[in-house]
Enzyme design. Structure first.
Site, PDB file in Angstrom:
ATOM      1  N   LEU A   6       0.814  -1.209   0.000  1.00 14.34           N
ATOM      2  CA  LEU A   6       0.000   0.000   0.000  1.00 14.34           C
ATOM      3  C   LEU A   6       0.849   1.261   0.000  1.00 14.34           C
ATOM      4  O   LEU A   6       0.545   2.224  -0.700  1.00 14.34           O
ATOM      5  CB  LEU A   6      -0.942   0.010   1.208  1.00 14.34           C
ATOM      6  CG  LEU A   6      -1.872   1.205   1.315  1.00 14.34           C
ATOM      7  CD1 LEU A   6      -2.790   1.280   0.094  1.00 14.34           C
ATOM      8  CD2 LEU A   6      -2.689   1.130   2.581  1.00 14.34           C
ATOM      9  N   GLN A   9       1.882   2.076  -3.461  1.00 14.26           N
ATOM     10  CA  GLN A   9       0.817   2.394  -4.405  1.00 14.26           C
ATOM     11  C   GLN A   9       0.167   3.737  -4.119  1.00 14.26           C
ATOM     12  O   GLN A   9      -0.293   4.407  -5.017  1.00 14.26           O
ATOM     13  CB  GLN A   9      -0.330   1.390  -4.340  1.00 14.26           C
ATOM     14  CG  GLN A   9      -0.008  -0.020  -4.359  1.00 14.26           C
ATOM     15  CD  GLN A   9      -1.294  -0.836  -4.244  1.00 14.26           C
ATOM     16  OE1 GLN A   9      -2.339  -0.463  -4.721  1.00 14.26           O
ATOM     17  NE2 GLN A   9      -1.194  -1.973  -3.599  1.00 14.26           N
ATOM     18  N   CYS A  10       0.064   4.091  -2.852  1.00 13.01           N
ATOM     19  CA  CYS A  10      -0.759   5.211  -2.444  1.00 13.01           C
ATOM     20  C   CYS A  10       0.089   6.444  -2.162  1.00 13.01           C
ATOM     21  O   CYS A  10       1.046   6.395  -1.403  1.00 13.01           O
ATOM     22  CB  CYS A  10      -1.540   4.823  -1.200  1.00 13.01           C
ATOM     23  SG  CYS A  10      -2.622   6.113  -0.622  1.00 13.01           S
ATOM     24  N   THR A  11      -0.281   7.549  -2.761  1.00 11.28           N
ATOM     25  CA  THR A  11       0.467   8.791  -2.540  1.00 11.28           C
ATOM     26  C   THR A  11      -0.024   9.517  -1.299  1.00 11.28           C
ATOM     27  O   THR A  11       0.522  10.539  -0.924  1.00 11.28           O
ATOM     28  CB  THR A  11       0.320   9.727  -3.754  1.00 11.28           C
ATOM     29  OG1 THR A  11      -1.073   9.989  -3.961  1.00 11.28           O
ATOM     30  CG2 THR A  11       0.930   9.103  -4.989  1.00 11.28           C
TER      31      THR A  11
END
Length: 109
Positions: A6, A9-11
């Protein structure tokens, strides 16, 4: 991106959690420096908080060996951003811990 964790993937996750983790680490370090026993300070005592979940609620009444001028010195802090809560569990040492088990500590002495 399915093969990534995660935080890769996650900004939003990493920029949001990194400052929280860094600030908590800083507070713990400063509290440790102010504790009379330093890094040998014991974990807070486990006391039932009276709720039905059976969780523990550390209370700093100033008499605990874990107390310092800056409050209790927990050995670990766990939190969740889903409910915006943190907890400081007091658990026995894991004999096979890869960081602090007796065998690992002896190898570094």
């Amino acid at each position: 991106t399915r093969d990534r964790t995660l935080d890769h993937q996650c900004t939003v996750t990493r920029p949001g959690l990194a400052p929280i983790a860094a600030s908590m680490a800083t507070e713990l370090l400063v509290a440790m420096f102010h504790h009379p026993l330093g890094n040998c300070a014991p974990a807070p005592e486990m006391r039932r908080d009276g709720n039905s979940t059976g969780s523990y609620n550390p209370v700093d009444d100033g008499t605990s060996a874990s107390s310092s001028a800056l409050g209790l010195l927990p050995h670990q802090i766990r939190g969740t951003v889903v409910t915006y809560t943190m907890m400081t569990p007091t658990v026995p040492a894991f004999p096979s811990c890869t960081a602090c088990s007796e065998r690992v500590v002896e190898e570094y002495r």
